[in-house]
Write a protein that holds these residues in place. Structure first.
Motif, PDB file in Angstrom:
ATOM      1  N   GLY A 184      -1.224  26.864 -31.263  1.00  0.00           N
ATOM      2  CA  GLY A 184      -0.582  28.158 -31.017  1.00  0.00           C
ATOM      3  C   GLY A 184      -0.808  28.649 -29.596  1.00  0.00           C
ATOM      4  N   VAL A 185      -1.996  28.356 -29.041  1.00  0.00           N
ATOM      5  CA  VAL A 185      -2.281  28.742 -27.663  1.00  0.00           C
ATOM      6  C   VAL A 185      -1.407  27.958 -26.692  1.00  0.00           C
ATOM      7  N   LEU A 186      -1.290  26.646 -26.937  1.00  0.00           N
ATOM      8  CA  LEU A 186      -0.510  25.799 -26.040  1.00  0.00           C
ATOM      9  C   LEU A 186       0.972  26.134 -26.066  1.00  0.00           C
ATOM     10  N   CYS A 187       1.450  26.674 -27.195  1.00  0.00           N
ATOM     11  CA  CYS A 187       2.864  27.050 -27.292  1.00  0.00           C
ATOM     12  C   CYS A 187       3.248  28.034 -26.188  1.00  0.00           C
ATOM     13  N   PHE A 188       2.337  28.881 -25.802  1.00  0.00           N
ATOM     14  CA  PHE A 188       2.614  29.837 -24.737  1.00  0.00           C
ATOM     15  C   PHE A 188       2.029  29.389 -23.408  1.00  0.00           C
ATOM     16  N   LEU A 189       0.827  28.851 -23.449  1.00  0.00           N
ATOM     17  CA  LEU A 189       0.121  28.539 -22.209  1.00  0.00           C
ATOM     18  C   LEU A 189       0.857  27.491 -21.376  1.00  0.00           C
ATOM     19  N   LEU A 190       1.420  26.472 -22.036  1.00  0.00           N
ATOM     20  CA  LEU A 190       2.124  25.417 -21.302  1.00  0.00           C
ATOM     21  C   LEU A 190       3.356  25.962 -20.564  1.00  0.00           C
ATOM     22  N   PRO A 191       4.295  26.630 -21.258  1.00  0.00           N
ATOM     23  CA  PRO A 191       5.466  27.148 -20.516  1.00  0.00           C
ATOM     24  C   PRO A 191       5.104  28.230 -19.503  1.00  0.00           C
ATOM     25  N   TYR A 192       4.062  29.018 -19.785  1.00  0.00           N
ATOM     26  CA  TYR A 192       3.679  30.058 -18.843  1.00  0.00           C
ATOM     27  C   TYR A 192       3.097  29.448 -17.575  1.00  0.00           C
ATOM     28  N   THR A 193       2.249  28.433 -17.727  1.00  0.00           N
ATOM     29  CA  THR A 193       1.655  27.771 -16.561  1.00  0.00           C
ATOM     30  C   THR A 193       2.722  27.082 -15.733  1.00  0.00           C
ATOM     31  N   VAL A 194       3.653  26.382 -16.415  1.00  0.00           N
ATOM     32  CA  VAL A 194       4.737  25.702 -15.696  1.00  0.00           C
ATOM     33  C   VAL A 194       5.601  26.717 -14.948  1.00  0.00           C
ATOM     34  N   SER A 195       5.916  27.839 -15.599  1.00  0.00           N
ATOM     35  CA  SER A 195       6.748  28.868 -14.965  1.00  0.00           C
ATOM     36  C   SER A 195       6.046  29.473 -13.762  1.00  0.00           C
ATOM     37  N   LEU A 196       4.728  29.621 -13.850  1.00  0.00           N
ATOM     38  CA  LEU A 196       3.977  30.157 -12.715  1.00  0.00           C
ATOM     39  C   LEU A 196       4.004  29.178 -11.544  1.00  0.00           C
ATOM     40  N   ILE A 197       3.841  27.897 -11.844  1.00  0.00           N
ATOM     41  CA  ILE A 197       3.901  26.883 -10.783  1.00  0.00           C
ATOM     42  C   ILE A 197       5.286  26.859 -10.143  1.00  0.00           C
ATOM     43  N   LEU A 198       6.325  26.943 -10.977  1.00  0.00           N
ATOM     44  CA  LEU A 198       7.692  26.975 -10.455  1.00  0.00           C
ATOM     45  C   LEU A 198       7.919  28.223  -9.590  1.00  0.00           C
ATOM     46  N   SER A 199       7.280  29.329  -9.966  1.00  0.00           N
ATOM     47  CA  SER A 199       7.408  30.552  -9.181  1.00  0.00           C
ATOM     48  C   SER A 199       6.785  30.386  -7.806  1.00  0.00           C
ATOM     49  N   VAL A 200       5.632  29.726  -7.760  1.00  0.00           N
ATOM     50  CA  VAL A 200       4.983  29.464  -6.470  1.00  0.00           C
ATOM     51  C   VAL A 200       5.860  28.547  -5.616  1.00  0.00           C
ATOM     52  N   ILE A 201       6.445  27.530  -6.264  1.00  0.00           N
ATOM     53  CA  ILE A 201       7.353  26.624  -5.539  1.00  0.00           C
ATOM     54  C   ILE A 201       8.564  27.396  -5.034  1.00  0.00           C
ATOM     55  N   ALA A 202       9.095  28.294  -5.860  1.00  0.00           N
ATOM     56  CA  ALA A 202      10.242  29.104  -5.456  1.00  0.00           C
ATOM     57  C   ALA A 202       9.879  29.988  -4.266  1.00  0.00           C
ATOM     58  N   LEU A 203       8.672  30.520  -4.264  1.00  0.00           N
ATOM     59  CA  LEU A 203       8.213  31.356  -3.157  1.00  0.00           C
ATOM     60  C   LEU A 203       8.112  30.534  -1.886  1.00  0.00           C
ATOM     61  N   TRP A 204       7.630  29.313  -2.038  1.00  0.00           N
ATOM     62  CA  TRP A 204       7.549  28.406  -0.887  1.00  0.00           C
ATOM     63  C   TRP A 204       8.945  28.068  -0.374  1.00  0.00           C
ATOM     64  N   GLY A 205       9.867  27.831  -1.300  1.00  0.00           N
ATOM     65  CA  GLY A 205      11.224  27.464  -0.916  1.00  0.00           C
ATOM     66  C   GLY A 205      11.971  28.583  -0.212  1.00  0.00           C
ATOM     67  N   THR A 206      11.644  29.832  -0.540  1.00  0.00           N
ATOM     68  CA  THR A 206      12.310  30.974   0.113  1.00  0.00           C
ATOM     69  C   THR A 206      11.626  31.372   1.413  1.00  0.00           C
ATOM     70  N   GLY A 207      10.501  30.710   1.744  1.00  0.00           N
ATOM     71  CA  GLY A 207       9.832  30.956   3.017  1.00  0.00           C
ATOM     72  C   GLY A 207       8.835  32.089   3.022  1.00  0.00           C
ATOM     73  N   PHE A 208       8.414  32.544   1.836  1.00  0.00           N
ATOM     74  CA  PHE A 208       7.494  33.679   1.774  1.00  0.00           C
ATOM     75  C   PHE A 208       6.111  33.294   1.261  1.00  0.00           C
ATOM     76  N   ILE A 209       5.811  31.999   1.203  1.00  0.00           N
ATOM     77  CA  ILE A 209       4.558  31.557   0.603  1.00  0.00           C
ATOM     78  C   ILE A 209       3.334  32.082   1.360  1.00  0.00           C
ATOM     79  N   SER A 210       3.489  32.364   2.652  1.00  0.00           N
ATOM     80  CA  SER A 210       2.346  32.844   3.447  1.00  0.00           C
ATOM     81  C   SER A 210       1.890  34.232   3.020  1.00  0.00           C
ATOM     82  N   TYR A 211       2.758  34.970   2.325  1.00  0.00           N
ATOM     83  CA  TYR A 211       2.412  36.325   1.876  1.00  0.00           C
ATOM     84  C   TYR A 211       1.666  36.324   0.536  1.00  0.00           C
ATOM     85  N   LEU A 212       1.563  35.174  -0.083  1.00  0.00           N
ATOM     86  CA  LEU A 212       0.923  35.102  -1.408  1.00  0.00           C
ATOM     87  C   LEU A 212      -0.590  35.138  -1.273  1.00  0.00           C
TER      88      LEU A 212
END
Length: 708
Positions: free
Chosen positions: A119-147
């Motif tokens: 039950g924990v992994l049902c949420f933790l896996l997609p949430y962790t992946v989405s967070l990583i994708l968000s960081v990648i998206a921030l890098w792709g838009t050129g704002f990663i230095s503000y994180l």
């Protein structure tokens, strides 16, 4: 044969995940759009703001997304955790499934832990992946230095902790109950019971006790009664303490351990029942009956105009209805409506005894007053002082969180330990107690007081039965002390070197045409601040009653990009000789004050007159009469120079009122002063001093006698 693998079974976890792909898919889709997609859209839409102020705006946006300030994930976690827990442990409430799983050669502990992890992994896996994708998206838009990585990690762990809390509470409810619907109802009860109980508690305290002070306990109680509320109000400026995090970890571990213990003891035959353990029925039932009894009592009391008879009627209805409904749910049988009547009777007797305590103030709550020798310090909240422009900007200066009210802020700031102030406040509290016992109904002042005792205890009361004329000398005595002024006036809490601009404004000036001068020289600002601090310390409450401030000094801190970080308003009275001399040395003279010969006319609008007819019409279910049909106007125009002069002597500009807490404003009249000569056109609102309203004004409204 029993499996010897420790703690959990990986194959069971994977099997559970394979059988519930819809949960992971649903969470993945929702979080994908709520996190990386939303972040990309947000970052693409800030180009204009970025050009103006990139160093402050961009970090605040990114911090608001990744840190604990973001409440989107918190809101999504609540249904996510409930659904995951209900899915992972659904089998224990199904007779067929529980028989199957319990027939497997697997220890119950391992079965429980495996499902818990799934039950924990049902949420933790997609949430962790989405967070990583968000960081990648921030890098792709050129704002990663503000994180800020620390904020992002703390925000991630914060959300994970909240998921564990809600998830574990739901599992506890699933194990305790034997039916899915009842389990979900139980989860709702566990999550909101504390909040509802808190609201009921505060309403009862306010109803039964005259001197109850809700704001004094608002923060400490509200945060501790509901994890949902606690996590929602947390921000980077109002975050969790280490002790609070540890408490939630302990709560999660304890509930998990208790759920595992109950799961091991839970008979397979419990599937399908309302409650898995008969012994838990009264433990769950009577707190709910108590809450329902209180809620219906308050409801009928409110609907019945505050009469205690209606409250008692609500108590009876609440206790009976909640008892009947719970018994029906417990037994899945309408005929069980009259089960355990003896228990209901016992509850009614205990509740009646309990409600007698506040109804007759058996504990002496309203009359309780600490001995003055026991008091370490006092905190004050004075209504008239709360509107002051001196105090209004403290929140901007101190950067405190946005969820604490100004009333709570005033209590925290005005912490007075001087024995003279303690004695004065203690006398005011004693007046409040005596006036309350005597039933004084012509009170016109309210003061909140919080006593901090030497033993660490706090006693908070709000005294409403006070007459301003009686307490004013004591309030002035407190106001005149250096301790009070140092804590009340915001200018004493800031470094004058951080003030890089002072705007000098005419309080008699019209909006948009009130600035006299602007000072940016650091040496001039320093000397001006020193002068106004000295003059303010010399200012006495008595003189403020008859003196009107003429100038407002707007102390400003600007960043290099001209953004205002904070500002503080300080009033200058005619008696501020040092300040006025310093301004004069800068070439800034006292502003011109409007006089009767400059005024074209004064319009006076009578709010009390209008209210009288409105209330009269409402009482008799009549339409509100028009001004013409009443025979006397709402509004009059004054053009006589003698009368205009009298009005100007007894009223001050509305802007100046906010700087004088001892000015007794009268809002029954709205006074508008109009001039074509003063400041190239003038149309401003003035406020009457309640004690100085000219008699000829009252005489011009003959129907006012009917009101009084």
């Amino acid at each position: 044969m029993t499996s010897k693998s420790s703690y959990f079974d990986l194959s069971l976890i994977m099997d559970k995940l394979r059988k519930s792909p819809w949960i992971i898919t649903m969470y993945s889709v929702i979080l994908f759009f709520a996190m990386p997609v939303f972040l990309i859209i947000r970052m693409q839409n800030i180009s204009s703001r970025m050009a103006q102020n990139p160093d402050s705006y961009i970090p605040s946006v990114i911090s608001g997304f990744f840190s604990i300030d973001s409440k989107t994930i918190i809101i999504l976690i609540i249904p996510a955790a409930v659904i995951a827990a209900a899915t992972a442990f659904y089998y224990i409430n199904s007779k067929k499934q529980v028989d199957f799983y319990h027939s497997l050669p697997i220890l119950r502990e391992k079965l429980f832990v495996s499902n818990y992890i799934a039950g924990v992994l049902c949420f933790l896996l997609p949430y962790t992946v989405s967070l990583i994708l968000s960081v990648i998206a921030l890098w792709g838009t050129g704002f990663i230095s503000y994180l800020n990585p620390l904020l992002a990690i703390s925000g991630y762990l914060f959300n994970v902790l909240f998921y564990f809390v809600i998830y574990t509470i739901t599992i506890f409810s699933m194990v305790l109950c034997g039916n899915l619907v009842v389990s979900l109802l139980g989860t709702v009860v566990f999550l909101i019971y504390g909040l509802l109980f808190y609201l009921v508690y505060t309403e009862f305290m306010a109803y039964f006790y005259k001197n109850y002070y809700q704001i004094a306990t608002l923060e400490s109680l509200a945060r501790n009664v509901s994890p949902i509320l606690d996590f929602l109000i947390a921000t980077t400026d109002y975050s969790f303490s280490g002790a609070r995090i540890i408490c939630y970890v302990i709560l999660t571990v304890a509930l998990t351990a208790l759920s595992l213990y109950l799961y091991k003891k839970r008979p397979s035959e419990a599937a399908g029942r309302a409650m898995a353990f008969k012994s838990s029925r009264p433990i769950i039932k009577y707190p709910i009956v108590l809450l329902c009894t209180a809620i219906l009592g308050l409801f009928f009391m409110s609907a019945g105009g505050g009469h205690i008879g209606w409250m008692i009627f609500g108590f009876v209805c609440g206790a009976a209805l909640s008892h009947f409904i719970i018994e029906i749910i417990y037994n899945f049988d309408f005929k069980a409506i009259f089960n355990n009547i003896k228990g209901l009777a016992a509850f009614a007797v205990l509740f009646g005894l309990f409600i007698c305590v506040p109804a007759f103030d058996i504990t002496g709550y309203d009359s309780k007053l600490p001995d003055i020798t026991e008091i370490k310090s006092v905190r004050l909240r004075i209504t008239d002082f709360n509107r002051s422009s001196y105090f209004a900007n403290v929140q901007e200066i101190s950067n405190t969180n946005y969820y604490r009210t100004r009333e709570r802020q005033m209590l925290d700031k005005l912490d007075l330990a001087d024995i003279k102030n303690i004695e004065a406040v203690h006398l005011i509290a004693k007046m409040g107690v005596l006036n309350g016992e005597e039933g004084l109904n012509n009170s016109d002042s309210t003061i909140g007081i919080e006593f901090e005792l030497k033993n660490g205890l706090k006693i908070a009361r709000r005294y409403r039965n006070l007459k301003s004329s009686e307490i004013e000398p004591y309030i002035m005595g407190v106001f005149d002390t250096q301790e009070f002024k140092n804590k009340f006036y915001a200018m004493y809490s800031i470094d004058k070197n951080n003030i890089n601009q002072v705007n000098v404004e005419n309080l008699y000036g019209s909006s948009g045409n009130d600035r006299i001068a602007q000072i940016i020289d650091a040496n001039r600002i320093g000397s001006l601040i020193d002068a106004v601090k000295n003059d303010t310390l010399e200012l006495k409450g008595k003189s403020m009653k008859n003196e009107t401030p003429i100038i407002a000094l707007n102390l400003v801190n600007r960043s290099s990009d001209e953004r205002v970080n904070w500002q503080v308003n300080v009033a200058v009275y005619p008696s501020f000789t040092q300040t006025l001399d310093v301004l004069k040395s800068f070439g800034i003279r006292n502003p011109e004050i409007i006089s009767a010969d400059m005024v074209d006319s004064i319009q006076i609008y009578n709010y009390e007159y209008e209210k009288y007819y409105y209330d009269k019409a409402a009482a008799y279910s009549q339409a509100v009469p028009t001004r013409e049909s009443m025979g006397s106007p709402y509004e009059i125009s004054i053009t006589d120079k003698g009368e205009i002069e009298e009005i100007l002597k007894s009223s001050i500009p509305e802007r100046a009122v906010a700087y004088n807490p001892f000015f007794k404003r009268y809002d029954g009249y709205r006074v508008t002063v109009m001039s074509s000569k003063f400041l190239n056109g003038y149309n401003e609102t003035f406020i009457f001093n309640e004690d100085l309203i000219p008699q000829f004004i009252k005489d011009k409204f003959p129907e006012m006698n009917k009101i009084n």
